[in-house]
Design a protein around this motif. Structure first.
Motif, PDB file in Angstrom:
ATOM      1  N   SER A 174       1.002  -1.149  -0.084  1.00 44.15           N
ATOM      2  CA  SER A 174       0.138  -0.502   0.201  1.00 44.15           C
ATOM      3  C   SER A 174       1.389   1.161   0.318  1.00 44.15           C
ATOM      4  CB  SER A 174      -0.449   0.169   0.952  1.00 44.15           C
ATOM      5  OG  SER A 174      -1.704  -1.107   1.177  1.00 44.15           O
ATOM      6  N   PHE A 175       1.901   1.472   0.890  1.00 44.40           N
ATOM      7  CA  PHE A 175       2.970   2.322   0.721  1.00 44.40           C
ATOM      8  C   PHE A 175       3.693   2.544  -0.327  1.00 44.40           C
ATOM      9  CE2 PHE A 175       6.151   4.371   1.539  1.00 44.40           C
ATOM     10  CZ  PHE A 175       6.475   5.652   2.455  1.00 44.40           C
ATOM     11  N   PHE A 176       3.802   1.558  -1.074  1.00 43.42           N
ATOM     12  CA  PHE A 176       4.603   1.617  -2.199  1.00 43.42           C
ATOM     13  C   PHE A 176       3.237   2.014  -3.340  1.00 43.42           C
ATOM     14  CE2 PHE A 176       4.865  -0.575  -6.881  1.00 43.42           C
ATOM     15  CZ  PHE A 176       6.226   0.192  -7.388  1.00 43.42           C
ATOM     16  N   MET A 177       1.619   1.732  -3.824  1.00 43.28           N
ATOM     17  CA  MET A 177       1.522   2.314  -4.283  1.00 43.28           C
ATOM     18  C   MET A 177       0.909   4.010  -3.974  1.00 43.28           C
ATOM     19  SD  MET A 177       0.350  -0.224  -6.448  1.00 43.28           S
ATOM     20  CE  MET A 177      -1.407   0.955  -6.401  1.00 43.28           C
ATOM     21  N   TYR A 178       1.381   4.242  -2.627  1.00 45.66           N
ATOM     22  CA  TYR A 178       0.626   5.677  -2.590  1.00 45.66           C
ATOM     23  C   TYR A 178       2.240   6.364  -3.080  1.00 45.66           C
ATOM     24  CZ  TYR A 178       1.637   9.806   0.664  1.00 45.66           C
ATOM     25  OH  TYR A 178       1.974  10.984   0.532  1.00 45.66           O
ATOM     26  N   VAL A 179       2.945   5.680  -2.260  1.00 44.37           N
ATOM     27  CA  VAL A 179       4.588   6.892  -3.697  1.00 44.37           C
ATOM     28  C   VAL A 179       4.247   6.701  -4.727  1.00 44.37           C
ATOM     29  CG1 VAL A 179       6.413   6.777  -3.851  1.00 44.37           C
ATOM     30  CG2 VAL A 179       5.914   5.952  -1.566  1.00 44.37           C
ATOM     31  N   THR A 180       3.940   5.599  -5.485  1.00 50.94           N
ATOM     32  CA  THR A 180       3.258   5.737  -7.226  1.00 50.94           C
ATOM     33  C   THR A 180       2.729   6.443  -6.961  1.00 50.94           C
ATOM     34  OG1 THR A 180       4.380   3.366  -7.117  1.00 50.94           O
ATOM     35  CG2 THR A 180       3.312   3.887  -9.085  1.00 50.94           C
ATOM     36  N   LEU A 181       1.374   6.318  -6.724  1.00 53.24           N
ATOM     37  CA  LEU A 181       0.399   7.245  -7.390  1.00 53.24           C
ATOM     38  C   LEU A 181      -0.044   8.595  -6.692  1.00 53.24           C
ATOM     39  CD1 LEU A 181      -2.475   3.986  -7.578  1.00 53.24           C
ATOM     40  CD2 LEU A 181      -0.932   5.256  -9.720  1.00 53.24           C
ATOM     41  N   ASP A 212      -9.391  -2.169  -6.841  1.00 49.27           N
ATOM     42  CA  ASP A 212     -10.995  -1.827  -7.235  1.00 49.27           C
ATOM     43  C   ASP A 212     -11.203  -0.867  -7.701  1.00 49.27           C
ATOM     44  OD1 ASP A 212     -13.087  -3.338  -9.158  1.00 49.27           O
ATOM     45  OD2 ASP A 212     -13.982  -2.838  -7.926  1.00 49.27           O
ATOM     46  N   ARG A 213     -10.567   0.014  -6.537  1.00 52.21           N
ATOM     47  CA  ARG A 213     -10.657   1.766  -6.896  1.00 52.21           C
ATOM     48  C   ARG A 213     -10.438   2.583  -7.669  1.00 52.21           C
ATOM     49  NH1 ARG A 213      -9.474   6.583  -4.089  1.00 52.21           N
ATOM     50  NH2 ARG A 213     -10.652   8.118  -3.379  1.00 52.21           N
ATOM     51  N   ILE A 214      -8.642   2.008  -7.878  1.00 53.93           N
ATOM     52  CA  ILE A 214      -8.324   2.560  -8.567  1.00 53.93           C
ATOM     53  C   ILE A 214      -8.628   2.253  -9.849  1.00 53.93           C
ATOM     54  CG2 ILE A 214      -5.789   3.125  -9.524  1.00 53.93           C
ATOM     55  CD1 ILE A 214      -6.176   4.251  -7.226  1.00 53.93           C
ATOM     56  N   ASN A 215      -8.587   0.794 -10.615  1.00 53.73           N
ATOM     57  CA  ASN A 215      -9.470   0.927 -11.121  1.00 53.73           C
ATOM     58  C   ASN A 215     -10.822   1.596 -11.714  1.00 53.73           C
ATOM     59  OD1 ASN A 215      -6.716  -1.433 -11.955  1.00 53.73           O
ATOM     60  ND2 ASN A 215      -8.389  -2.749 -11.022  1.00 53.73           N
ATOM     61  N   ALA A 242      -7.506  -6.877   6.104  1.00 52.70           N
ATOM     62  CA  ALA A 242      -6.566  -5.803   5.740  1.00 52.70           C
ATOM     63  C   ALA A 242      -6.545  -7.084   4.073  1.00 52.70           C
ATOM     64  CB  ALA A 242      -5.458  -6.768   6.045  1.00 52.70           C
ATOM     65  N   THR A 243      -6.161  -8.077   3.600  1.00 56.85           N
ATOM     66  CA  THR A 243      -6.748  -8.993   1.932  1.00 56.85           C
ATOM     67  C   THR A 243      -8.084  -7.989   1.841  1.00 56.85           C
ATOM     68  OG1 THR A 243      -5.678 -10.219   3.301  1.00 56.85           O
ATOM     69  CG2 THR A 243      -6.583 -10.579   0.743  1.00 56.85           C
ATOM     70  N   LEU A 244      -9.207  -8.227   1.750  1.00 61.05           N
ATOM     71  CA  LEU A 244      -9.875  -7.732   1.214  1.00 61.05           C
ATOM     72  C   LEU A 244     -10.092  -6.245   1.164  1.00 61.05           C
ATOM     73  CD1 LEU A 244     -12.701 -10.114   2.626  1.00 61.05           C
ATOM     74  CD2 LEU A 244     -11.730  -9.936   0.410  1.00 61.05           C
ATOM     75  N   LEU A 245      -9.991  -5.339   1.667  1.00 61.34           N
ATOM     76  CA  LEU A 245      -9.579  -4.309   2.041  1.00 61.34           C
ATOM     77  C   LEU A 245      -8.765  -3.555   0.990  1.00 61.34           C
ATOM     78  CD1 LEU A 245     -10.178  -2.664   5.058  1.00 61.34           C
ATOM     79  CD2 LEU A 245     -11.526  -3.005   3.015  1.00 61.34           C
ATOM     80  N   THR A 246      -7.486  -4.571   0.640  1.00 60.56           N
ATOM     81  CA  THR A 246      -6.256  -4.303  -0.521  1.00 60.56           C
ATOM     82  C   THR A 246      -7.396  -4.769  -1.857  1.00 60.56           C
ATOM     83  OG1 THR A 246      -4.443  -5.489   0.946  1.00 60.56           O
ATOM     84  CG2 THR A 246      -4.120  -5.422  -0.899  1.00 60.56           C
ATOM     85  N   PHE A 247      -7.969  -5.006  -2.068  1.00 58.08           N
ATOM     86  CA  PHE A 247      -8.830  -5.428  -3.330  1.00 58.08           C
ATOM     87  C   PHE A 247      -9.150  -4.212  -3.320  1.00 58.08           C
ATOM     88  CE2 PHE A 247      -8.775 -10.396  -2.842  1.00 58.08           C
ATOM     89  CZ  PHE A 247      -7.105 -11.286  -3.028  1.00 58.08           C
TER      90      PHE A 247
END
Length: 518
Positions: free
Chosen positions: A160-167, A346-349, A337-342
């Motif tokens: 999630s932190f990697f996605m934050y840094v990326t997006l 999914d929100r980004i998509n 944690a797993t389902l909220l990651t999905f």
């Protein structure tokens, strides 16, 4: 061992183990449940067992509640008698085994076991008796389960932190913080922070840290849910209400820190009501077409069910001796944690799909506007030519300037893997073929991979006469050539510092196009 225990409430918290051992049995009340649940009380509770070992092995008692503040144990036996002061607010060195759970050695011939408990939170104590082998197997199994859960949550937090840094999407940062504090809550409940971080500092387990960690878990869950469901925009009054809940939770934790005994129960109720409201809002958002809410509902649903089961055990409604209550927080935390990651992915998509559709519509409208402008220009040219059958040189220059400007500012659609971008032809230095894709090199020395073939770009740029295909893999903008080096086919030096070979079969046409014929 819960159903075999008898308990006595020491309201003064001053009785010694010797004084309690001299009390008659009539002073002790029975406990009907397998798991001892004494609720919320400021008193010190003494538990008593009469023990008889019918095996040839030494036996041990293991306390499976790892976060009890004070534990006083008095063991009376034929081969061992001792008094032990332990608990999370006492030295870690007092423990028989250096593990997160408290283990009491009863010897081969135990007779009586007295345990005194005092804690500012609810007193729920699963305690078991057994030989060394099954006890070690149980500790090992629980350690593996907790390690797996914390490992999954750590990986999710890193992702999630990697996605934050990326997006640079704030939702990922809030989710990262929520997962971190959820993992810290688990480590606190299971006694691992004391075991791993501050064995020499028992004062760190005074309940303040635990309360602050759980408060941060609640606050980050509120911030994440408000951002994820876009409540601030869709329902601003509800967002303000959640801010009020956060302030209320902070006040309750402060009340607990200063010694208000019922604050723990109030905080648990605030947590439960807040989490249930997440489900209600999630259902409402899903019914109104917010697709990512489905994973959000699944994640919070499982988590809330497990939290509800745990709270029901604290209020002695259900027992603590089955998997979904004993490992309730672990199950709920890893599923959430797993389902909220999905849900976040999914929100980004979903947002990208919406942006892509909006861009496609914008491109369609832009193409329509360009066609309209071209039609108006054609009508204007025809009318001017009708007025002056033999246009003057100045009029011809003006018409040519109109045509050139129209071509120059015309946008070129560049489809990528995520969206469609628009650029003018003057922004492009060269286009390089890469299989069914192409790499666009721009004047600012940036590059972009486009999901369009070289042949398609040739067709799009056919009316731009300053583009020339010098090689089967290169289409260059002639305006950005700085030097031509002669050779078999020759080599072009471009303004971006690159070198492009000219194919021998197109050399003559290229030299003619550039006015370099000899």
């Amino acid at each position: 061992m819960g159903a075999y225990a008898r308990h006595y409430e020491d309201t003064t918290s001053r009785l010694t183990h010797y004084q309690v051992s001299r009390l008659p049995d009539s002073f002790f009340g029975s406990i009907p449940d397998k798991v001892i649940n004494l609720g919320f009380t400021p008193s010190r509770i003494w538990l008593k067992w009469n023990v008889q070992n019918q095996t040839n092995e030494p036996v041990y008692a293991i306390l499976e509640a790892q976060d009890i503040d004070y534990v006083d144990a008095y063991v009376v036996g034929g081969d061992t008698t001792y008094f032990l002061e332990t608990g999370v607010l006492r030295s870690y060195q007092n423990r028989h085994f250096s593990i997160n759970s408290i283990v009491l050695y009863l010897g081969r011939h135990p007779k009586h076991l007295y345990i005194a408990l005092k804690d500012m939170n609810g007193l729920v104590l699963p305690i078991k008796l057994g030989a060394i082998r099954p006890m070690v197997q149980k500790v090992y199994r629980e350690t593996m389960i907790n390690s797996f859960v914390v490992g999954v949550m750590a990986l999710i937090a890193l992702f999630s932190f990697f996605m934050y840094v990326t997006l640079r999407d704030r939702t990922f940062l809030l989710y990262t913080l929520h997962v971190i504090f959820s993992a810290l809550t688990l480590l606190t409940f299971e006694g691992y922070l004391f075991d791993l971080l501050w064995q020499d500092m028992p004062y760190m387990n005074n309940g303040v840290n635990s309360s602050l960690i759980r408060l941060c878990t609640l606050l980050t869950s509120i911030a994440f849910s408000v951002a994820f469901l876009n409540i601030g925009t869709v329902r601003p009054h509800l967002a303000q209400l959640y801010k009020g809940v956060g302030v209320l939770a902070i006040g309750v934790v402060l009340a607990k820190i200063i010694g208000f005994q019922q604050a723990e129960m109030v905080f648990n109720l605030v947590v439960l009501v807040t989490f249930l409201s997440f489900l209600v809002v999630g259902v409402w958002m899903y019914r109104h077409g917010f697709r990512p809410a489905r994973f959000y509902l699944l994640g919070w649903g499982i988590y809330i069910i497990e939290i509800l089961l745990l709270m029901l055990t604290l209020f002695n409604v259900i027992t603590f001796d089955h998997t979904f209550t004993y490992y309730g927080y672990q199950i709920g935390a890893v599923c959430q944690a797993t389902l909220l990651t999905f849900a976040v992915i999914d929100r980004i998509n979903s947002l990208r799909d919406n942006v892509s559709q909006a861009q496609e519509l914008a491109i369609k409208r832009l193409a329509e506007n360009q066609q309209l402008i071209e039609h108006h220009n054609d009508v204007l040219e025809s009318q001017l030519q009708q007025v002056q059958p033999a246009p003057s040189e100045s009029l011809q220059q003006m018409l040519k300037a109109i045509r050139d400007e129209r071509v120059r500012v015309k946008k070129i659609p560049v489809p990528t893997l995520e969206s469609v971008l628009l650029f003018t032809a003057d922004d492009i230095v060269r286009i390089e073929a890469m299989g069914s894709y192409t790499t666009i090199h721009f004047t600012n020395r940036k590059e972009l991979v486009a999901s369009r073939s070289m042949a398609e770009f040739e067709q799009v740029l056919q009316e731009h006469d300053h583009f020339f295909k010098v090689h089967k893999s290169h289409l260059v903008n002639l305006n950005y050539i700085t030097r031509y080096r002669r050779g078999d086919g020759g080599t072009l030096m471009m303004t971006d510092g690159s070198e492009v070979d000219v194919a021998r079969r197109v050399k003559a046409d290229f030299l003619r196009k550039m006015g370099l014929e000899s």
